[in-house]
Design an enzyme around this catalytic site. Structure first.
Site, PDB file in Angstrom:
ATOM      1  N   ARG A  41       0.821  -1.216   0.000  1.00 10.59           N
ATOM      2  CA  ARG A  41       0.000   0.000   0.000  1.00 10.59           C
ATOM      3  C   ARG A  41       0.857   1.269   0.000  1.00 10.59           C
ATOM      4  NH1 ARG A  41      -5.035  -1.418   4.047  1.00 10.59           N
ATOM      5  NH2 ARG A  41      -6.397  -2.294   2.444  1.00 10.59           N
ATOM      6  N   LYS A 199     -17.573 -18.438   4.432  1.00  8.02           N
ATOM      7  CA  LYS A 199     -19.019 -18.331   4.642  1.00  8.02           C
ATOM      8  C   LYS A 199     -19.797 -17.690   3.505  1.00  8.02           C
ATOM      9  CE  LYS A 199     -18.915 -17.995   9.630  1.00  8.02           C
ATOM     10  NZ  LYS A 199     -18.971 -17.057  10.747  1.00  8.02           N
ATOM     11  N   GLY A 352      -7.466 -10.109   1.063  1.00  8.04           N
ATOM     12  CA  GLY A 352      -6.225 -10.514   1.731  1.00  8.04           C
ATOM     13  C   GLY A 352      -5.758 -11.920   1.383  1.00  8.04           C
ATOM     14  N   GLY A 375     -12.132  -4.692   2.178  1.00  6.11           N
ATOM     15  CA  GLY A 375     -13.568  -4.411   2.264  1.00  6.11           C
ATOM     16  C   GLY A 375     -14.065  -3.553   1.108  1.00  6.11           C
TER      17      GLY A 375
HETATM   18  C1  3PG Z   1      -8.266  -1.947   5.351  1.00  4.69           C
HETATM   19  O1  3PG Z   1      -7.210  -2.301   5.868  1.00  4.69           O
HETATM   20  O2  3PG Z   1      -9.107  -2.739   4.900  1.00  4.69           O
HETATM   21  C2  3PG Z   1      -8.491  -0.485   5.160  1.00  4.69           C
HETATM   22  O3  3PG Z   1      -7.346   0.242   5.450  1.00  4.69           O
HETATM   23  C3  3PG Z   1      -9.674  -0.002   5.946  1.00  4.69           C
HETATM   24  O4  3PG Z   1      -9.447  -0.153   7.309  1.00  4.69           O
HETATM   25  P1  3PG Z   1     -10.687  -0.187   8.329  1.00  4.69           P
HETATM   26  O5  3PG Z   1     -11.406  -1.477   8.081  1.00  4.69           O
HETATM   27  O6  3PG Z   1     -10.081  -0.095   9.710  1.00  4.69           O
HETATM   28  O7  3PG Z   1     -11.567   1.005   8.006  1.00  4.69           O
END
Ligand code: 3PG
Ligand code: MG
Length: 402
Positions: A41, A199, A352, A375
């Site tokens: 990142r 899941k 991930g 996410g």
């Molecule tokens: C992540 O690592 O998925 C992003 O940086 C967002 O982080 P967060 O879920 O703590 O908002």
């Protein structure tokens, strides 16, 4: 998707001498001693910073790191290790500035400062209007480049985009949006999606959304087990969500109605226990015993899926299809990874575990786009407009209406 692109502002000369505030996602994993263990990142955030410097801006960059308590600084929440790594990678000093919200610091054109963990600021999480006003006052141009955080409407991802004089998308955010749009909005067909994971419940919205669009929906992991149940197969003690069998059936039916399909495994790799040294047995999907755990797709299924991936025009990949961390159960994921690498399809991957599989099989350079979002990538697959992107679109329209 219409938003102002920072690259356009730079090439039109509008960035020279301006105060540019870049929201990056520098939320990298660290070990217990605070050393950065993976810096993708940080590397992915450099083009925006470099672009701003080359355009003659005074550059401020911030990010969150973890989920600290607002207003309560602890050393482990500091972006100091990130400042050091960024400086190394860019081969220039990157000064870290703490307590920056009220603008008690200076930054000159041609200089880059890293503003301490933005989640330490009171009001960041809830996007308080007071904080947003202060953030907007710090800059002439706000650049949103934190794709990984674009599913959050926080002070530095949303509030500042409302209050800054100009709000635009940085090159990383723009590239992520372009890649996902290319894969899902006007894909070269057949479009094949691989959605795997433990899941169904966490990925149900994605499965439903993709069921309206993709030509093949390959399911894997615990999700595949639930789909096997839906197809009337026995899965022994395997991880599955029996209460979601009807939802799985609905996805299969929706796909069928469109002439598309959810391939159900014809063979599987089973074990009697979940462990790295468990004895692996390949068997037909119709012959799973009551005390079996399905830990991977079988070789015949893997080959069939690989053949489909080779014929695909576009591939979207989220999730390994088996327990690829254990050598005896990695074959399915490995075969799929290799097929994606060999396929001439435009391929996009995120999440991930998927990134870990891509790294394990060394196919980074063969996947056309690897998302930096976890996410955020999943929410894009769900067909959602991410809040941080929505506000950039709004600001873009507002600007055109002037
Ligand atoms: C992540 O690592 O998925 C992003 O940086 C967002 O982080 P967060 O879920 O703590 O908002
Ligand atoms: Mg390829």
């Amino acid at each position: 998707m219409s938003f102002i692109r920072f690259s356009d502002l730079c090439s039109s000369g509008r960035v020279k001498g301006q105060r540019v505030f870049i929201r990056a996602d520098l939320n990298v994993p660290q070990d217990d001693a605070g050393h950065i263990t993976e810096d993708t990142r940080i590397r992915a955030s450099i083009p925006a910073i470099q672009m701003a410097l080359d355009a003659g801006a005074a550059v401020m960059v911030t990010s969150h790191l973890g989920r600290p308590t607002e207003g309560a600084f602890k050393p482990e929440d500091s972006l100091q290790p990130v400042a050091a790594r960024l400086g190394e990678l860019m081969d220039r000093p990157v000064r870290l500035v703490a307590n920056w919200v009220d603008g008690d610091f200076s930054v000159a054109p041609g200089e880059v400062v890293l503003l301490e963990n933005c989640r330490l600021n009171v009001g960041e999480k809830k996007n308080s209007p007071e904080l947003a006003k202060k953030l907007g006052a710090l800059c002439d141009i706000f650049v949103h480049d934190a794709f990984g955080t674009s599913h959050r409407a926080e002070g530095t991802t949303y509030g500042i985009a409302e209050t800054a004089p100009i709000a635009c998308a940085g090159p990383l955010l723009a590239a992520e949006m372009d890649a996902i749009a290319a894969a899902l909005l006007a894909p070269k067909r057949p479009l094949v999606a691989i959605v795997a994971g433990s899941k169904v419940s966490t990925k149900l919205t994605i499965l439903k959304s993709l069921a309206n669009n993709v030509d093949q929906l390959i399911v894997g992991g615990g999700i595949a087990n639930t789909f096997m149940l839906a197809a009337g197969l026995k899965i022994g003690k395997s991880l599955a969500e029996a209460d979601l069998v009807n939802e799985a059936k609905a996805v299969i039916e929706a796909m069928k109605a469109r002439g598309a399909e959810v391939p159900i495994p014809t063979d599987v790799v089973t074990a009697k226990a979940f462990s790295a040294d468990a004895v692996a047995t390949v068997k037909k999907a119709t012959e799973v015993d009551d005390d079996d755990l399905i830990l991977d797709i079988g070789p015949e299924t893997a080959q069939q899926l690989a053949a489909q991936l080779m014929k695909a025009g576009t591939i979207v990949w989220n999730g390994p299809v088996g327990v690829f961390e254990f050598a005896a159960f990695e074959n399915g994921t490995k075969v799929i990874a290799e097929a994606i690498a060999k396929s001439s399809a435009f391929s996009i991957a995120g999440g991930g575990d998927t990134l870990a599989a891509i790294a394990k099989y060394g196919i980074e350079s063969e996947v056309d786009y690897i998302s930096t979002g976890g996410g955020a990538f999943l929410e894009m697959l769900e067909g959602k407009v991410l809040p941080a992107v929505e506000i950039l679109q709004q600001r873009c329209q507002g600007k055109q209406a002037e």
